[in-house]
Structures are given as structure tokens and as C-alpha cells.
Design a protein around this motif. Structure first.
Motif, PDB file in Angstrom:
ATOM      1  N   GLY A  20      64.401   4.971  21.020  1.00 40.25           N
ATOM      2  CA  GLY A  20      64.372   3.887  22.009  1.00 40.25           C
ATOM      3  C   GLY A  20      63.498   2.755  21.505  1.00 40.25           C
ATOM      4  O   GLY A  20      62.363   2.985  21.089  1.00 40.25           O
ATOM      5  N   MET A  21      64.036   1.536  21.480  1.00 39.96           N
ATOM      6  CA  MET A  21      63.257   0.376  21.012  1.00 39.96           C
ATOM      7  C   MET A  21      63.497  -0.770  21.987  1.00 39.96           C
ATOM      8  O   MET A  21      64.624  -1.274  22.089  1.00 39.96           O
ATOM      9  N   ALA A  45      62.439  -0.535  29.023  1.00 39.84           N
ATOM     10  CA  ALA A  45      61.149  -1.137  29.390  1.00 39.84           C
ATOM     11  C   ALA A  45      61.270  -2.618  29.772  1.00 39.84           C
ATOM     12  O   ALA A  45      60.558  -3.102  30.640  1.00 39.84           O
ATOM     13  N   ASN A  70      65.323   5.475  27.399  1.00 41.07           N
ATOM     14  CA  ASN A  70      63.902   5.660  27.084  1.00 41.07           C
ATOM     15  C   ASN A  70      63.100   4.736  27.979  1.00 41.07           C
ATOM     16  O   ASN A  70      63.429   3.557  28.110  1.00 41.07           O
ATOM     17  N   SER A  96      57.885   8.051  27.391  1.00 36.55           N
ATOM     18  CA  SER A  96      56.693   8.041  26.556  1.00 36.55           C
ATOM     19  C   SER A  96      55.534   7.504  27.382  1.00 36.55           C
ATOM     20  O   SER A  96      55.745   6.832  28.395  1.00 36.55           O
ATOM     21  N   THR A 137      55.826  11.949  17.395  1.00 35.57           N
ATOM     22  CA  THR A 137      55.644  10.678  16.680  1.00 35.57           C
ATOM     23  C   THR A 137      54.445  10.745  15.748  1.00 35.57           C
ATOM     24  O   THR A 137      53.312  10.911  16.195  1.00 35.57           O
ATOM     25  N   ALA A 143      55.304   1.101  16.100  1.00 39.50           N
ATOM     26  CA  ALA A 143      54.738   1.155  17.453  1.00 39.50           C
ATOM     27  C   ALA A 143      53.743   2.300  17.590  1.00 39.50           C
ATOM     28  O   ALA A 143      52.874   2.459  16.742  1.00 39.50           O
ATOM     29  N   GLY A 169      59.077   8.950  13.018  1.00 41.01           N
ATOM     30  CA  GLY A 169      57.990   8.343  12.251  1.00 41.01           C
ATOM     31  C   GLY A 169      58.158   8.597  10.776  1.00 41.01           C
ATOM     32  O   GLY A 169      57.923   9.707  10.298  1.00 41.01           O
ATOM     33  N   VAL A 171      60.938   8.521   8.911  1.00 41.15           N
ATOM     34  CA  VAL A 171      62.196   9.078   8.390  1.00 41.15           C
ATOM     35  C   VAL A 171      63.237   7.971   8.242  1.00 41.15           C
ATOM     36  O   VAL A 171      63.468   7.206   9.185  1.00 41.15           O
ATOM     37  N   GLY A 191      63.634   4.723  14.219  1.00 41.92           N
ATOM     38  CA  GLY A 191      63.569   3.403  14.835  1.00 41.92           C
ATOM     39  C   GLY A 191      63.800   2.333  13.790  1.00 41.92           C
ATOM     40  O   GLY A 191      64.831   1.667  13.755  1.00 41.92           O
ATOM     41  N   LEU A 311      56.669  -7.969  14.767  1.00 40.20           N
ATOM     42  CA  LEU A 311      57.714  -6.960  14.940  1.00 40.20           C
ATOM     43  C   LEU A 311      57.143  -5.573  14.692  1.00 40.20           C
ATOM     44  O   LEU A 311      56.565  -5.313  13.629  1.00 40.20           O
TER      45      LEU A 311
HETATM   46  C1  LIG Z   1      60.854  -2.719  17.530  1.00 41.03           C
HETATM   47  C2  LIG Z   1      60.469  -1.394  18.124  1.00 41.03           C
HETATM   48  C3  LIG Z   1      60.375  -1.241  19.503  1.00 41.03           C
HETATM   49  C4  LIG Z   1      60.005  -0.009  20.055  1.00 41.03           C
HETATM   50  N1  LIG Z   1      59.991   0.143  21.419  1.00 41.03           N
HETATM   51  C5  LIG Z   1      59.753   1.370  21.952  1.00 41.03           C
HETATM   52  C6  LIG Z   1      59.909   1.591  23.349  1.00 41.03           C
HETATM   53  O1  LIG Z   1      60.322   0.719  24.114  1.00 41.03           O
HETATM   54  N2  LIG Z   1      59.627   2.843  23.826  1.00 41.03           N
HETATM   55  C7  LIG Z   1      59.200   3.872  23.002  1.00 41.03           C
HETATM   56  O2  LIG Z   1      58.948   4.977  23.492  1.00 41.03           O
HETATM   57  N3  LIG Z   1      59.054   3.669  21.667  1.00 41.03           N
HETATM   58  C8  LIG Z   1      59.351   2.469  21.132  1.00 41.03           C
HETATM   59  N4  LIG Z   1      59.302   2.299  19.766  1.00 41.03           N
HETATM   60  C9  LIG Z   1      58.984   3.457  18.888  1.00 41.03           C
HETATM   61  C10 LIG Z   1      60.270   4.189  18.476  1.00 41.03           C
HETATM   62  O3  LIG Z   1      60.865   4.790  19.605  1.00 41.03           O
HETATM   63  C11 LIG Z   1      60.035   5.283  17.416  1.00 41.03           C
HETATM   64  O4  LIG Z   1      59.101   6.207  17.892  1.00 41.03           O
HETATM   65  C12 LIG Z   1      59.574   4.766  16.070  1.00 41.03           C
HETATM   66  O5  LIG Z   1      60.348   3.648  15.680  1.00 41.03           O
HETATM   67  C13 LIG Z   1      59.727   5.872  15.018  1.00 41.03           C
HETATM   68  O6  LIG Z   1      59.194   5.456  13.803  1.00 41.03           O
HETATM   69  P1  LIG Z   1      60.064   4.803  12.605  1.00 41.03           P
HETATM   70  O7  LIG Z   1      60.159   3.380  12.933  1.00 41.03           O
HETATM   71  O8  LIG Z   1      59.274   5.110  11.395  1.00 41.03           O
HETATM   72  O9  LIG Z   1      61.425   5.465  12.605  1.00 41.03           O
HETATM   73  C14 LIG Z   1      59.682   1.076  19.196  1.00 41.03           C
HETATM   74  C15 LIG Z   1      59.806   0.910  17.807  1.00 41.03           C
HETATM   75  C16 LIG Z   1      60.222  -0.294  17.270  1.00 41.03           C
HETATM   76  C17 LIG Z   1      60.421  -0.427  15.773  1.00 41.03           C
END
Ligand SMILES: Cc1cc2nc3c(=O)[nH]c(=O)nc-3n(C[C@H](O)[C@H](O)[C@H](O)COP(=O)(O)O)c2cc1C
Length: 351
Positions: A20-21, A45, A70, A96, A137, A143, A169, A171, A191, A311
Motif C-alpha cells: 500500500g502506497m 490514507a 491499506n 499499519s 517491514t 517510509a 523492505g 525486495v 513498494g 518521495l
Molecule cells: C511512496 C510510498 C508511499 C507509501 N505509503 C504507505 C502507506 O500509505 N501506508 C503504509 O502502510 N505504507 C506505506 N508505504 C510503505 C510500503 O507499504 C512498504 O512497506 C515499503 O514500500 C516496502 O519497502 P520497499 O519500498 O523497499 O519495497 C509507502 C511506501 C512508498 C514508497
């Protein structure tokens, strides 16, 4: 085919999830991942309850596969957004940063609850509360991670709980998937990697910036949105680290967020109070800083403002080199993971 507890429980082809992003996981991206055999998650969100319902219905129109939402529980509008997801019987509800009060309601229609954790001590609590799946995570993540890396955290958590685990995280390829399975996870959540795909709405200039980044080109700290988090190194991100607490930006951002989410002054204050009493005990300033961060985040992903935008992005940007479709990416990861797993089992038997 890689069959795991994750593919069985979710009824999906591959043990790969779109994390979820906020802003980024809009319906097209979610559906593209679902249709490619993974699990798409839509982050709510940024949404008003009406937008949450509209987006859920749009995803349903784009795919007949299961998907999830999410929600950051300490965000404004969390209760209403979760309520809509329950009314719409969304198959997976991922939360989360907060305590899930809705588990029984989701289970009542056959849905599953996925808790996101960054500290091992939260894993058992989440399982006891009734969570069906945990997303773990690591520090490498975009994030909000904490101080332990995926390499350390996953095996610890896998000894503590019996529910399926998803590694998040760091991968971004098949080796990462194979490694996550070896560490005790049942699948992966990505993500940053899905952010750099053809279907992602992130502005091209930021996609290029991520591709050009090395594994050292992220910054980690709590100056960005008030909680420990990782962003891509940009001029603005570096300036924020130098400046420390962004008071003026926080006030501007808080007013913008209040307008976007249609909050009355009372709701706004209540949200701030809710955040203070959340499990993680965030202060009212975290809300204001989240809002300021949101503004800069939008400047990055929508306007491609490389100087003024920030970002969230993970260390794995250092390994991302192209912009595939979600289907190409998922197929490639599965082939690579199977290849790695075959080679390592050959090594084990000495053949
Ligand atoms: C641009 C962006 C926005 C994110 N927004 C959320 C969010 O709204 N809610 C959440 O639980 N995690 C959020 N995350 C964290 C991701 O869900 C995820 O845990 C993370 O990207 C995993 O790490 P990785 O980027 O190395 O794959 C966000 C990550 C990114 C890159």
C-alpha cells in the motif's frame, strides 16, 4: 509455480504483493498487479470515505481477482475508510501504525486482516488480536520501518508466530523473493519496485531519479513526516534534514490536509488527539508534519518537481534498473526465484 501459505490463503497465483502506497496505489496499478497474479493493495490514507468507496468499486470493475486496502490507523479518516472497506467486503484489510478494532467485523464476511509491523514485540500481540497475516517491514524499506533489517527481523518474527508472514523492505527481484522465503516469510511485499513500473502514476522524472539512484541515495529520519521513514535523496530532502522541525511548512500542510480530507475544525483537533493516544504515542506535531510531507510528496509524484519534492523510497532503488509492466516484473521475479532456489538446492545435495 511457487506455492506458499500466502498463495493458499489469498487465493492468488504468486506470493507477491503490491505494498500500500498513499497516492501511488491507485486502481490501475492495483488491478494490474492482481491481473498479473499478485495481490494488489489500495492505500486509502489520502481518501475521503466517498473516494474510498469509488476507488474500491473502480478496482472491482478492473479485476475479478481478490485485492485489499491499506490504511494507516493514525491518519485522519481511518475509522470511516475502514468502515467503507467493510461495507464493500474488501477481501483483505491491511493496517499499519495503530491498533485494529475491526478484526471481528472483517472476519464476519470472510475477509482477512493483515497487520504491518516493524518491531518483533508487536508480532505476537497482532496474532493474539486475531490478525491473519503479518507484513514485516525492515529498515531497508521506503517510509516507515524501524532499526532492524529484514535479514534480522523475519527469522525472529517467524519463531514467534504461526500466521503467514510477508517480507517488506528491500525486495525487488527473484533473489529477494527466494531470500525472504529462506528467512521464514511466505511471500513478499514490494513498494519501491512497483512504483517504478509502466502502470505506476509516479512522474517520469522521479522514476528516472530512482533508477539512477544507488543504494546509498536515500535518507532515513523523522524530519520528513514526523515518524522514522526513508526517502529518496533530493535537494528538498537534504534541506529538511539540515533544517530540522519544519514549523511553517507543517502549518501550511496541515491546512491543506484539512481541506483535502474535508475535516471540520473539530474533526481536525480530534484526529490530532487520536494520534496522541495511538499505540505509538505520536504527538500532535506528527500530524502537521505528515501534512507538510504530503504536500511535498504530491509535488514529486504528480509534478515531478525534483528540487521541491520528496518521495518515500527504499534502499532497493539502488538495484532497480528498468521500467517493466507489472506482468513482466512479476513473471521475471518468479522465474528468477525458482532458478535461485533450484541452484541452491543443487548446492545442498552437492550435484
Ligand atoms: C511512496 C510510498 C508511499 C507509501 N505509503 C504507505 C502507506 O500509505 N501506508 C503504509 O502502510 N505504507 C506505506 N508505504 C510503505 C510500503 O507499504 C512498504 O512497506 C515499503 O514500500 C516496502 O519497502 P520497499 O519500498 O523497499 O519495497 C509507502 C511506501 C512508498 C514508497
Amino acid at each position: 509455480m511457487l506455492k506458499t501459505k500466502m498463495t493458499d490463503l489469498f487465493g492468488i497465483r504468486h506470493p507477491i504483493m503490491l505494498a500500500g502506497m498513499n497516492w501511488i496505489t491507485e486502481p490501475n496499478l492495483v488491478a494490474a498487479v492482481c491481473n498479473a497474479g499478485g495481490l494488489g493493495i489500495f492505500a486509502t490514507a489520502r481518501c475521503t470515505p466517498e473516494e474510498t468507496r469509488e476507488n474500491i468499486r473502480e478496482i472491482k470493475s478492473l479485476t475479478d481477482k481478490p485485492f485489499g486496502i491499506n490504511q494507516i490507523l493514525v491518519s485522519p479518516g481511518a475509522k470511516d475508510n475502514i468502515k467503507i472497506a467493510i461495507e464493500e467486503k474488501v477481501a483483505f484489510v491491511n493496517y499499519s501504525l495503530g491498533k485494529p478494532w475491526f478484526i471481528d467485523e472483517v472476519h464476519a464476511y470472510g475477509g482477512k486482516v493483515m497487520g504491518t509491523i516493524a518491531l518483533a514485540k508487536h508480532a505476537k500481540k497482532a496474532e493474539e488480536a486475531g490478525c491473519d497475516v503479518l507484513i514485516i517491514t525492515g529498515y531497508e524499506a521506503a517510509a516507515h520501518g524501524a532499526d532492524a533489517t529484514s535479514m534480522v527481523l523475519i527469522p525472529i518474527v517467524s519463531r514467534l508466530v504461526n500466521i503467514p508472514l510477508i517480507a517488506a523492505g528491500g525486495v525487488y527481484d527473484g533473489r529477494g523473493l527466494a531470500a525472504a522465503l529462506a528467512l521464514g516469510a511466505d511471500g513478499i511485499s514490494m513498494g519501491s519496485r512497483f512504483m517504478i513500473t509502466k502502470e505506476s502514476m509516479v512522474h517520469d522524472s522521479f522514476k528516472k531519479l530512482c533508477i539512477g539512484a544507488s543504494e546509498q541515495d536515500t535518507l532515513y529520519g523523522n524530519v520528513f513526516d514526523g515518524m522514522p521513514g526513508r526517502v529518496l535523496k533530493t535537494k528538498e530532502a537534504e534541506a529538511m534534514v539540515k533544517k530540522g522541525f519544519p514549523l511553517i511548512d507543517s502549518i501550511k500542510g496541515a491546512l491543506l490536509l484539512k481541506r483535502i480530507l474535508n475535516l471540520s475544525p473539530g474533526q481536525f483537533v480530534k484526529t490530532a488527539m487520536d494520534m496522541m493516544t495511538a499505540e505509538e504515542g505520536h504527538s500532535v506535531w506528527v500530524l502537521a508534519r505528515q501534512a507538510a510531507c504530503n504536500m511535498k510528496h504530491m509535488m514529486a509524484i504528480m509534478d515531478g518537481d525534483i528540487d521541491g519534492g520528496i518521495l518515500f523510497a527504499g534502499q532497493c532503488c539502488g538495484g532497480i534498473e528498468d521500467i517493466p509492466t507489472c506482468q513482466e516484473l512479476i513473471d521475471r521475479i518468479i522465474i528468477e526465484a525458482e532458478d535461485v532456489m533450484e541452484k541452491t538446492s543443487m548446492l545442498k545435495t552437492g550435484s
